[in-house]
Design a protein around this motif. Structure first.
Motif, PDB file in Angstrom:
ATOM      1  N   TYR A 317     -35.919  -3.031  11.068  1.00  0.00           N
ATOM      2  CA  TYR A 317     -35.906  -1.496  11.364  1.00  0.00           C
ATOM      3  C   TYR A 317     -34.820  -1.125  12.070  1.00  0.00           C
ATOM      4  N   VAL A 318     -34.335  -1.956  13.007  1.00  0.00           N
ATOM      5  CA  VAL A 318     -32.887  -1.654  13.575  1.00  0.00           C
ATOM      6  C   VAL A 318     -31.661  -1.530  12.372  1.00  0.00           C
ATOM      7  N   LEU A 319     -31.957  -2.445  11.282  1.00  0.00           N
ATOM      8  CA  LEU A 319     -30.781  -2.343  10.463  1.00  0.00           C
ATOM      9  C   LEU A 319     -30.929  -0.994   9.884  1.00  0.00           C
ATOM     10  N   GLU A 320     -32.315  -0.784   9.287  1.00  0.00           N
ATOM     11  CA  GLU A 320     -32.248   0.528   8.607  1.00  0.00           C
ATOM     12  C   GLU A 320     -31.769   1.526   9.374  1.00  0.00           C
ATOM     13  N   ALA A 321     -32.081   1.605  10.726  1.00  0.00           N
ATOM     14  CA  ALA A 321     -31.590   2.870  11.460  1.00  0.00           C
ATOM     15  C   ALA A 321     -30.119   2.746  11.643  1.00  0.00           C
ATOM     16  N   LEU A 322     -29.482   1.776  11.880  1.00  0.00           N
ATOM     17  CA  LEU A 322     -28.174   1.596  12.090  1.00  0.00           C
ATOM     18  C   LEU A 322     -27.501   1.984  10.509  1.00  0.00           C
ATOM     19  N   ASN A 323     -27.863   1.837   9.507  1.00  0.00           N
ATOM     20  CA  ASN A 323     -27.273   1.957   8.266  1.00  0.00           C
ATOM     21  C   ASN A 323     -27.526   3.697   8.002  1.00  0.00           C
TER      22      ASN A 323
END
Length: 454
Positions: A317-323
């Motif tokens: 979910y961190v990755l999704e937000a970063l992307n």
């Protein structure tokens, strides 16, 4: 029937929850779904594992399932999870499969799937793979259509070398920029046992190594990022500048300062975010963190003019937000830190290198740098033996949580959530004083045990 995929792939007790049959079936299902998505006539996949014993038969099952589905497989052996993600990206492979239970004890194992580009799969794609697995949908080519498998020591060494070169190329100070720093690194008898000490030495650091002799059974056994006692003691005994601790697949990094004090993921993120800001590389002056991060991180970043964007727990979910935001850094208190400019997922070795790079470029101690975050007392109680699926819908439990939040007011908070990787409910409480946090957490944990009893 519960969802097979959790917050970090499929995980459970090897040979009970995660069997060879399950691993092969999931590999076949993944090939069916992901190959359809790519449209490649001759798809390619990469497979890797951490050193735990069960990974040997589970990775063999995955390789067999993929090859039987017409996928050419490069089996790179034992490498860290972020190394596989990077190699999937740079090699142009259609997807990758990692066998690891990360920080879990040796009897557990897990299966993580990376899409083309080395990114984690979104929920809807995981759901399609699970549906294909449960229905038995499969690609079954014959003759020359079956996949070919490439593996062996040379393949594994090439993968390690390529990833080491990549890590060293990311150092802001260039080669040998860590000269003069003495670090103790605890490799958790895991996937980075060879890689992490090697990279740190090639970056110029003096390195004392702990827990870097994996035998298939000792992974995470009293060492690594979930057991900081050994690295604390070694840092003090050797007079080192800091200690770093990885987990079994090296997607985490926690640290210890020269006095043996813990430096958690929140503090590491703060140090690295400010380093990026000072170099003009912190996009929109924003840091991504999960709801588990300490309130002290948010207050520190507020003082420094950095916005904190919150996500659900889980580095995916961190990755999704970063992307979505194209931001520069995010992570979790547990030590998953993502630097999208250099990695597709949390990377413990990369994190350690950049933490030390900040020490080297500023000449400041880790304790001084990490002191930007003043952590509020935080208590986490893991309640086992309960029905975690009812954690968000039991009225009496929700009322107890609301009462605790009213009691704490603006000086604290409560977070109650089912674990995505283990059979338990987590009760987290922050308060102005340790005693209050402990009392509220214990009280809520008792309510969880009663209301969610099996």
């Amino acid at each position: 029937m519960g969802r097979l995929f959790g917050t970090d792939g499929v995980r459970g007790l090897a040979n009970v929850d995660l069997t060879a049959e399950t691993a092969m079936g999931l590999a076949v299902a993944a090939a069916t779904v992901l190959v359809d998505d790519t449209g490649q006539a001759r798809p390619r996949a990469m497979v890797a594992r951490d050193p735990r014993a069960s990974g040997e038969f589970l990775s063999a099952a995955v390789v067999a399932g993929l090859a039987a589905s017409g996928v050419d497989v490069l089996d790179v052996g034992v490498v860290p999870t972020p190394a596989l993600a990077h190699l999937v990206d740079t090699s142009g492979a259609d997807f990758g499969v990692m066998l690891s239970a990360s920080h879990n004890a040796m009897p557990d194992n897990g299966l993580k799937i990376f899409a083309r580009g080395g990114t984690k799969l979104p929920d809807d794609v995981e759901d399609r793979i699970e549906a294909a697995y449960r229905s038995g949908t499969a690609r079954r080519p014959t003759g020359a259509g079956v996949g070919r498998v490439h593996a062996g020591p040379d393949v594994e060494q090439d993968a390690q070398d390529a990833y080491a070169d990549h890590l060293l190329s990311t150092l802001p100070g260039g080669p040998s920029s860590l000269a003069g720093l003495h670090v103790v690194v605890d490799c958790a008898h895991g996937a980075a046992s060879a890689l992490s000490p090697r990279v740190l030495r090639e970056a110029g650091a003096r390195v004392t190594v702990l827990a870097a002799a994996p035998d298939g059974l000792n992974i995470n056994d009293g060492v690594g990022s979930t057991h900081l006692g050994p690295v604390r003691a070694a840092v003090v005994a050797h007079g080192a500048d800091l200690g770093l601790a990885h987990d079994g697949d090296a997607d985490r990094c926690l640290a210890v300062d020269a006095a043996g004090n813990d430096v958690d993921g929140d503090q590491i993120m703060a140090v690295l975010a400010l380093a990026l800001r000072d170099r003009g590389q912190l996009v929109e002056d924003t840091l991504v963190a999960t709801v588990m991060s300490n309130l002290g991180l948010k207050l520190a970043m507020q003082r420094e003019g950095v916005t904190v964007v919150e996500t659900a727990v889980g580095d995916r979910y961190v990755l999704e937000a970063l992307n979505a935001g194209r931001w520069s850094i995010g992570g979790e208190q547990s030590g998953h830190v993502v630097l999208p400019a250099h990695a597709r997922t949390g990377d413990g070795v990369l994190t350690g290198l950049h933490l030390m790079a900040r020490m080297a470029e500023t000449g400041r101690s880790l304790a001084d740098l990490a002191g930007v975050v003043q952590r509020l007392p935080q208590v986490l109680v893991n309640v086992r033996g309960v029905d975690k699926s009812r954690a968000g819908c039991d009225d009496d439990l929700l009322a107890a949580v609301a009462g605790a939040e009213a009691e704490l007011g603006a000086t604290g908070r409560v977070l109650l959530r089912p674990s995505g990787t283990e059979p338990l409910v987590r009760v987290m409480v922050e308060a102005a004083h340790q005693e209050q946090a402990q009392a509220v957490a214990d009280r809520l944990a008792d309510v969880v045990r009663v209301r969610l009893a099996l």
